[in-house]
Design an enzyme around this catalytic site. Structure first.
Site, PDB file in Angstrom:
ATOM      1  N   GLY A  23       0.851  -1.207   0.000  1.00 18.96           N
ATOM      2  CA  GLY A  23       0.000   0.000   0.000  1.00 18.96           C
ATOM      3  C   GLY A  23       0.872   1.237   0.000  1.00 18.96           C
ATOM      4  O   GLY A  23       0.602   2.207   0.705  1.00 18.96           O
ATOM      5  N   ALA A  24       1.934   1.204  -0.844  1.00 21.22           N
ATOM      6  CA  ALA A  24       2.986   2.217  -0.701  1.00 21.22           C
ATOM      7  C   ALA A  24       2.696   3.545  -1.383  1.00 21.22           C
ATOM      8  O   ALA A  24       3.381   4.516  -1.123  1.00 21.22           O
ATOM      9  CB  ALA A  24       4.307   1.646  -1.226  1.00 21.22           C
ATOM     10  N   SER A  26       0.028   5.539  -1.244  1.00 20.44           N
ATOM     11  CA  SER A  26      -0.823   6.589  -0.656  1.00 20.44           C
ATOM     12  C   SER A  26      -0.697   6.612   0.868  1.00 20.44           C
ATOM     13  O   SER A  26      -0.196   5.661   1.469  1.00 20.44           O
ATOM     14  CB  SER A  26      -2.286   6.408  -1.102  1.00 20.44           C
ATOM     15  N   TYR A 182     -14.063  -4.639  10.239  1.00 22.02           N
ATOM     16  CA  TYR A 182     -12.787  -3.910  10.311  1.00 22.02           C
ATOM     17  C   TYR A 182     -12.111  -4.213  11.648  1.00 22.02           C
ATOM     18  O   TYR A 182     -10.915  -4.490  11.706  1.00 22.02           O
ATOM     19  CB  TYR A 182     -13.009  -2.407  10.146  1.00 22.02           C
TER      20      TYR A 182
HETATM   21  N1  NAP Z   1      -5.520   6.553   8.616  1.00 18.39           N
HETATM   22  C1  NAP Z   1      -5.795   6.181   9.856  1.00 18.39           C
HETATM   23  O1  NAP Z   1      -6.331   6.965  10.670  1.00 18.39           O
HETATM   24  C2  NAP Z   1      -5.486   4.788  10.320  1.00 18.39           C
HETATM   25  C3  NAP Z   1      -5.775   4.443  11.647  1.00 18.39           C
HETATM   26  C4  NAP Z   1      -5.505   3.173  12.089  1.00 18.39           C
HETATM   27  C5  NAP Z   1      -4.940   2.255  11.218  1.00 18.39           C
HETATM   28  N2  NAP Z   1      -4.658   2.581   9.926  1.00 18.39           N
HETATM   29  C6  NAP Z   1      -4.078   1.556   9.047  1.00 18.39           C
HETATM   30  O2  NAP Z   1      -3.008   2.108   8.306  1.00 18.39           O
HETATM   31  C7  NAP Z   1      -2.844   1.416   7.079  1.00 18.39           C
HETATM   32  C8  NAP Z   1      -2.600   2.395   5.960  1.00 18.39           C
HETATM   33  O3  NAP Z   1      -3.785   3.123   5.746  1.00 18.39           O
HETATM   34  P1  NAP Z   1      -3.829   4.642   5.266  1.00 18.39           P
HETATM   35  O4  NAP Z   1      -4.494   5.395   6.347  1.00 18.39           O
HETATM   36  O5  NAP Z   1      -2.521   5.104   4.747  1.00 18.39           O
HETATM   37  O6  NAP Z   1      -4.911   4.509   4.080  1.00 18.39           O
HETATM   38  P2  NAP Z   1      -4.819   4.732   2.510  1.00 18.39           P
HETATM   39  O7  NAP Z   1      -4.274   6.078   2.185  1.00 18.39           O
HETATM   40  O8  NAP Z   1      -6.164   4.373   1.990  1.00 18.39           O
HETATM   41  O9  NAP Z   1      -3.758   3.634   2.059  1.00 18.39           O
HETATM   42  C9  NAP Z   1      -4.073   2.288   1.994  1.00 18.39           C
HETATM   43  C10 NAP Z   1      -3.281   1.649   0.892  1.00 18.39           C
HETATM   44  O10 NAP Z   1      -3.620   0.246   0.833  1.00 18.39           O
HETATM   45  C11 NAP Z   1      -3.795  -0.094  -0.535  1.00 18.39           C
HETATM   46  N3  NAP Z   1      -4.632  -1.267  -0.738  1.00 18.39           N
HETATM   47  C12 NAP Z   1      -5.935  -1.406  -0.435  1.00 18.39           C
HETATM   48  N4  NAP Z   1      -6.375  -2.597  -0.856  1.00 18.39           N
HETATM   49  C13 NAP Z   1      -5.320  -3.220  -1.448  1.00 18.39           C
HETATM   50  C14 NAP Z   1      -5.156  -4.462  -2.084  1.00 18.39           C
HETATM   51  N5  NAP Z   1      -6.163  -5.306  -2.265  1.00 18.39           N
HETATM   52  N6  NAP Z   1      -3.925  -4.781  -2.547  1.00 18.39           N
HETATM   53  C15 NAP Z   1      -2.895  -3.930  -2.419  1.00 18.39           C
HETATM   54  N7  NAP Z   1      -2.993  -2.724  -1.847  1.00 18.39           N
HETATM   55  C16 NAP Z   1      -4.206  -2.380  -1.368  1.00 18.39           C
HETATM   56  C17 NAP Z   1      -4.440   1.141  -1.137  1.00 18.39           C
HETATM   57  O11 NAP Z   1      -4.366   1.102  -2.550  1.00 18.39           O
HETATM   58  P3  NAP Z   1      -5.546   1.775  -3.446  1.00 18.39           P
HETATM   59  O12 NAP Z   1      -5.407   3.227  -3.244  1.00 18.39           O
HETATM   60  O13 NAP Z   1      -5.271   1.306  -4.831  1.00 18.39           O
HETATM   61  O14 NAP Z   1      -6.840   1.240  -2.897  1.00 18.39           O
HETATM   62  C18 NAP Z   1      -3.587   2.230  -0.507  1.00 18.39           C
HETATM   63  O15 NAP Z   1      -2.397   2.403  -1.222  1.00 18.39           O
HETATM   64  C19 NAP Z   1      -4.097   0.532   6.936  1.00 18.39           C
HETATM   65  O16 NAP Z   1      -3.759  -0.809   7.215  1.00 18.39           O
HETATM   66  C20 NAP Z   1      -5.054   1.063   7.980  1.00 18.39           C
HETATM   67  O17 NAP Z   1      -5.928   0.089   8.472  1.00 18.39           O
HETATM   68  C21 NAP Z   1      -4.919   3.840   9.459  1.00 18.39           C
END
Ligand code: NAP
Length: 301
Positions: A23-24, A26, A182
């Site tokens: 998920g690199a 974004s 989730y």
């Molecule tokens: N943001 C928060 O407040 C928060 C809080 C707690 C935990 N987290 C955790 O942090 C992690 C990163 O999230 P983020 O906040 O940076 O969200 P994000 O900006 O939505 O990034 C998530 C990334 O995962 C990729 N992804 C989703 N489904 C995928 C798949 N089937 N195969 C490969 N890549 C996939 C997305 O690609 P696409 O763009 O192509 O879908 C995106 O690049 C997640 O595991 C999330 O649960 C985040």
């Protein structure tokens, strides 16, 4: 002011070290990749969309703040964590082309998706966040020194129920509770981090809550859900972090020198944090590991 991922790598030289970030392109994954490259590490980026991945690689090369050699960035292959065949192909590419992964960062994730299943028939959030990452981690395990699993404080929501293996392949649209699914997937991330450490003594494996961070993760949340969340958690929303701040914990645990991490621990705010009781249940972590192992067996070689 909270430290950023870039503060964490300041004065670090990670030359020669290899990191794999899922998920690199974004949010937290993008900042993590930038910080690691800045500290001279080699980064294999693992995204699911070839065009977005190529654009991300281009933007990194054009970013004057991060200068790095071409060999430091490998954006040549994509992975869809919702397809075990795709995970297998990606993992085997890495296995063939790299002698060692200093740290695998299982960062990709989806949240609050509508009812649905992955290509292999697993509920979407569990399939992508947990089972896809399990297979990637398993195929690469002998070459991996450290694993970082992105979990969430969301694992404590809904009363933090224990992992329910029976629901993983069941999606009843009318009764589908996306927040619960989730919670289950983020609980699964902590349990797997703990069990990998038990199964493979050569590994250091930890999980992370990054904080509440402004990223694309909320794409599936409706306006009403956002409003309700803001009303119930006003402080959390007011203190929302930037991706640069949010990525600090995962970059810290990914780059701390050997011996300075607590194996199996759950980290938040750059220190060990307290996970829910259901995330400490080692019987459940073993069962989840065995379940994932069984359902991915056909794709492991
Ligand atoms: N943001 C928060 O407040 C928060 C809080 C707690 C935990 N987290 C955790 O942090 C992690 C990163 O999230 P983020 O906040 O940076 O969200 P994000 O900006 O939505 O990034 C998530 C990334 O995962 C990729 N992804 C989703 N489904 C995928 C798949 N089937 N195969 C490969 N890549 C996939 C997305 O690609 P696409 O763009 O192509 O879908 C995106 O690049 C997640 O595991 C999330 O649960 C985040």
């Amino acid at each position: 002011m909270k430290r950023t991922a870039f503060d964490i790598v300041e004065n670090q030289n990670l030359q020669g070290k290899v990191y794999l970030v899922t998920g690199a392109y974004s949010g937290l994954g993008a900042v993590t990749t930038q910080a690691l490259l800045k500290a001279k590490a080699t980064v294999i980026v693992a995204g699911r969309n070839a065009q977005l991945q190529a654009e991300f690689a281009k933007s990194l090369k054009e970013n004057p703040e991060i200068s790095f050699d071409d060999q430091q960035l490998d954006a040549s292959h994509i992975i869809d964590l919702g397809s075990l065949e795709s995970v297998k192909n990606f993992a085997n590419y890495v296995k063939t082309n790299y002698d060692q992964i200093d740290c695998l960062i299982n960062n990709a994730g989806v949240m609050y998706t509508p009812p649905g299943k992955t290509k292999d028939g697993f509920e979407t959030q569990m399939g992508i966040n947990v089972i896809g990452h399990f297979l990637l981690s398993k195929i690469l395990v002998e070459k991996t020194k450290r694993q970082v699993w992105l979990s969430s404080k969301g694992h404590t929501r809904q009363g933090a129920p224990r992992i329910d293996l029976k629901s993983i392949t069941k999606v009843d649209e009318a009764a589908y509770d996306t927040q619960l699914r989730y919670q289950q997937s983020k609980l699964g991330n902590i349990l797997l981090a703990k069990q990998f450490e038990v199964e493979y003594p050569h590994l250091v494996s930890v999980s992370v809550h990054p904080g509440v961070v402004k990223t694309n993760l909320v794409r599936n949340i409706t306006f009403t859900q956002k409003l309700l969340f803001a009303l119930l958690n006003p402080l959390m929303v007011m203190n929302m972090q930037t991706p640069e701040q949010g990525a600090s914990t995962q970059v810290m645990v990914a780059t701390l020198p050997e011996g300075q991490l607590i194996n199996g621990a759950y980290y938040a705010d750059c220190k060990v944090a307290k996970e829910a009781e259901s995330a400490k249940n080692m019987e459940d972590s073993q069962k989840l590991f065995e379940y994932c192992n069984e359902v991915t067996k056909a794709f492991q070689s």
